[in-house]
Motif scaffolding. Structure first.
Motif, PDB file in Angstrom:
ATOM      1  N   ILE A  49      -5.512  -2.010  -0.124  1.00 45.25           N
ATOM      2  CA  ILE A  49      -5.533  -2.770  -1.383  1.00 45.25           C
ATOM      3  C   ILE A  49      -5.859  -4.235  -1.130  1.00 45.25           C
ATOM      4  O   ILE A  49      -5.817  -4.713   0.007  1.00 45.25           O
ATOM      5  CB  ILE A  49      -4.186  -2.651  -2.119  1.00 45.25           C
ATOM      6  N   SER A  50      -6.181  -4.948  -2.208  1.00 49.11           N
ATOM      7  CA  SER A  50      -6.445  -6.381  -2.141  1.00 49.11           C
ATOM      8  C   SER A  50      -5.257  -7.155  -2.702  1.00 49.11           C
ATOM      9  O   SER A  50      -4.571  -6.689  -3.616  1.00 49.11           O
ATOM     10  CB  SER A  50      -7.707  -6.719  -2.940  1.00 49.11           C
ATOM     11  N   SER A  80      -7.739  -7.598 -12.450  1.00 45.61           N
ATOM     12  CA  SER A  80      -9.035  -6.963 -12.185  1.00 45.61           C
ATOM     13  C   SER A  80      -9.999  -8.027 -11.675  1.00 45.61           C
ATOM     14  O   SER A  80     -10.360  -8.947 -12.400  1.00 45.61           O
ATOM     15  CB  SER A  80      -9.592  -6.317 -13.456  1.00 45.61           C
ATOM     16  N   GLU A 114     -10.467  -5.853   0.098  1.00 47.63           N
ATOM     17  CA  GLU A 114     -10.938  -4.554   0.625  1.00 47.63           C
ATOM     18  C   GLU A 114     -12.134  -4.800   1.542  1.00 47.63           C
ATOM     19  O   GLU A 114     -12.980  -5.632   1.270  1.00 47.63           O
ATOM     20  CB  GLU A 114     -11.290  -3.651  -0.553  1.00 47.63           C
ATOM     21  N   SER A 141     -13.098  -1.079 -10.558  1.00 43.75           N
ATOM     22  CA  SER A 141     -11.741  -0.568 -10.752  1.00 43.75           C
ATOM     23  C   SER A 141     -10.853  -1.604 -11.427  1.00 43.75           C
ATOM     24  O   SER A 141     -10.811  -2.778 -11.036  1.00 43.75           O
ATOM     25  CB  SER A 141     -11.129  -0.171  -9.411  1.00 43.75           C
ATOM     26  N   GLN A 142     -10.145  -1.184 -12.481  1.00 44.31           N
ATOM     27  CA  GLN A 142      -9.173  -2.065 -13.130  1.00 44.31           C
ATOM     28  C   GLN A 142      -7.918  -2.172 -12.281  1.00 44.31           C
ATOM     29  O   GLN A 142      -7.506  -1.214 -11.625  1.00 44.31           O
ATOM     30  CB  GLN A 142      -8.811  -1.533 -14.513  1.00 44.31           C
ATOM     31  N   GLU A 187     -13.675  -8.865 -10.345  1.00 46.49           N
ATOM     32  CA  GLU A 187     -15.026  -8.304 -10.443  1.00 46.49           C
ATOM     33  C   GLU A 187     -15.924  -8.748  -9.302  1.00 46.49           C
ATOM     34  O   GLU A 187     -16.871  -8.039  -8.941  1.00 46.49           O
ATOM     35  CB  GLU A 187     -15.642  -8.702 -11.788  1.00 46.49           C
ATOM     36  N   GLN A 215       0.818  -1.209   0.000  1.00 47.96           N
ATOM     37  CA  GLN A 215       0.000   0.000   0.000  1.00 47.96           C
ATOM     38  C   GLN A 215       0.851   1.258   0.000  1.00 47.96           C
ATOM     39  O   GLN A 215       0.636   2.179  -0.796  1.00 47.96           O
ATOM     40  CB  GLN A 215      -0.920   0.024   1.219  1.00 47.96           C
ATOM     41  N   ASN A 245      -7.384  -3.904  -9.532  1.00 47.69           N
ATOM     42  CA  ASN A 245      -7.742  -3.668  -8.131  1.00 47.69           C
ATOM     43  C   ASN A 245      -7.221  -4.726  -7.176  1.00 47.69           C
ATOM     44  O   ASN A 245      -7.514  -4.686  -5.988  1.00 47.69           O
ATOM     45  CB  ASN A 245      -9.264  -3.543  -7.994  1.00 47.69           C
ATOM     46  N   ILE A 246      -6.434  -5.705  -7.689  1.00 46.02           N
ATOM     47  CA  ILE A 246      -5.886  -6.722  -6.799  1.00 46.02           C
ATOM     48  C   ILE A 246      -4.496  -7.126  -7.278  1.00 46.02           C
ATOM     49  O   ILE A 246      -4.254  -7.286  -8.477  1.00 46.02           O
ATOM     50  CB  ILE A 246      -6.829  -7.948  -6.713  1.00 46.02           C
TER      51      ILE A 246
END
Length: 425
Positions: free
Chosen positions: A393-394, A285, A317, A301-302, A287, A70, A304-305
């Motif tokens: 973050i994931s 990404s 998250e 969000s693209q 979903e 992060q 996102n992990i």
């Protein structure tokens, strides 16, 4: 260790030194054994620790690793997020001519390859002798004005125009030394040494913090320009993969490069690899996650992990996690039990008759079906979910990746998953 590698010469790629093949066809690829840090075959193995203690220790490392990912992403910095003591997998490699063998942490979340070198007035203790550059006939220092030196997050020039680096870590650990080149070599399956001449690495002369023996350094496999993957990218067809065995397995995991990395079995699914700064991290990404006909949505969000082989748990998250936890509780139907240590967010009594549901992680264009080995584990008298909430973050951790061949195609910018019995690789 059973490996096959290429002989290589210097060429130019992304402003850095990379290699072309001599004597071994690039199409053959190569493989490297990955030794889990806590397996009985690991020099880190501590037989006095119970499986529950090991799980909790790795869970704490996951939390620490999250903080560093992060902070680095928020700062848009290009430096390693690894906590060295939290590294999970080890690999053998040799430095110099004649070659001297070491164990080092293999990590997809960092870039720089580095090892402890003499002179080293501020080195941590290691069982093997420190690497001596003067004893290697192929060792060279990299000049300060080179593109390789400029790719470092922190560097300075010496009076002799050598490139000095400082690589710092989120837990205040650091390595300071000279950016260099030398031959990196690996044992092949036929007992021969094959080598990468003029490989870029850090010769560490001041290494402090949570580093510990028997690891003598790190091998960065991230997406940044100084990583081993980037240096040999054109020679491995821009792809690598790994197959992580269950913790109970007696065999080692495998790290595969080039043609050997290609998933050839049916059932593979692929998702785009998202490139952001810093380029070290491999982002996907996500979903949502489904159990039966219920889905927890992850948002739009693209990238996102982070997919990371060095983080034990999967961290999501917090809002996303809470929605998923509700679906898991409904699917299981039993009353949860609080983890007294607070490490895990969802646990059940290990003696309870629980049917762990299949979870489907919906990545962009790829539905990944996770089995109980990927999502739950016995922790003493508890059965705990290996997914926990994150306040930032994931991260898609390595438990979730067990028994999948995970292929990174850096040319197509995709990550593919194929269900696999990794003990048979």
């Amino acid at each position: 260790m059973h490996t096959s590698l290429f002989l290589v010469l210097a060429a130019t790629f992304s402003g850095l030194v990379v290699r072309s093949v001599i004597g071994v066809k690039a199409s053959t690829g190569f493989s490297v054994d990955l030794i889990h840090r806590d397996s009985p075959t690991s020099p880190f193995y501590n037989g006095s620790l119970t499986s529950s203690e090991i799980l909790r220790k790795n869970a704490l490392h996951s939390m620490d690793r999250l903080k560093h990912f992060q902070s680095l992403i928020e700062q848009n910095a290009i430096q390693s997020p690894v906590i060295p003591s939290g590294g999970i997998y080890l690999m053998k490699l040799s430095f110099g001519t004649p070659p001297v063998e070491y164990l080092a942490i293999a990590d997809t979340g960092s870039d720089l390859v580095w090892i402890q070198c003499v002179p080293c007035p501020q080195c941590y203790n290691q069982e093997s002798p420190l690497f001596d550059p003067q004893a290697s006939s192929t060792y060279q220092k990299i000049p300060c004005g080179s593109d390789s030196c400029q790719a470092l997050p922190r560097k300075q020039c010496t009076d002799t125009n050598d490139c000095q680096y400082l690589y710092s870590y989120g837990d205040k650990s650091f390595t300071v030394g000279t950016l260099s080149t030398d031959t990196l070599s690996f044992d092949s399956s036929d007992g021969q040494k094959t080598a990468f001449p003029t490989s870029i690495f850090g010769c560490g002369h001041n290494n402090q913090g949570s580093f510990r023996s028997p690891s003598a350094g790190l091998v960065g496999l991230g997406g940044g320009p100084l990583s081993l993957v980037s240096q040999i990218s054109t020679q491995i067809d821009n792809r690598f993969s790994y197959c992580l065995v269950p913790r109970s397995a007696s065999s080692t995991s495998k790290l595969l490069f080039g043609q050997e990395a290609i998933i050839s079995r049916p059932g593979a699914v692929s998702t785009p690899l998202i490139t952001k700064n810093p380029p070290t991290f491999y982002l996907l990404s996500l979903e949502g996650v489904s159990i039966g006909d219920k889905t927890a949505q992850a948002g739009s969000s693209q990238g996102n992990i982070v997919i990371d082989s060095g983080t034990t748990l999967t961290l999501l998250e917090s809002t996303f996690y809470n929605n998923l936890e509700s679906i898991v509780k409904e699917a299981i139907g039993a009353d949860p039990v609080q983890d007294p240590d607070g490490t895990f967010s969802l646990c059940y009594g290990a003696g309870t008759n629980i049917n762990v549901p299949e979870m489907v992680f919906h990545f962009s264009g790829a539905d990944l079906h996770l089995q109980p080995v990927n999502t739950f584990r016995t922790n003493g008298d508890l059965l705990c979910m290996l997914i926990v909430p994150s306040d930032s973050i994931s991260i898609f951790g390595n438990y979730a990746q067990i028994n999948f061949q995970v292929e990174y195609d850096l040319q197509k910018q995709t990550v593919s998953f194929a269900p696999t019995d990794c003990t048979q690789q």
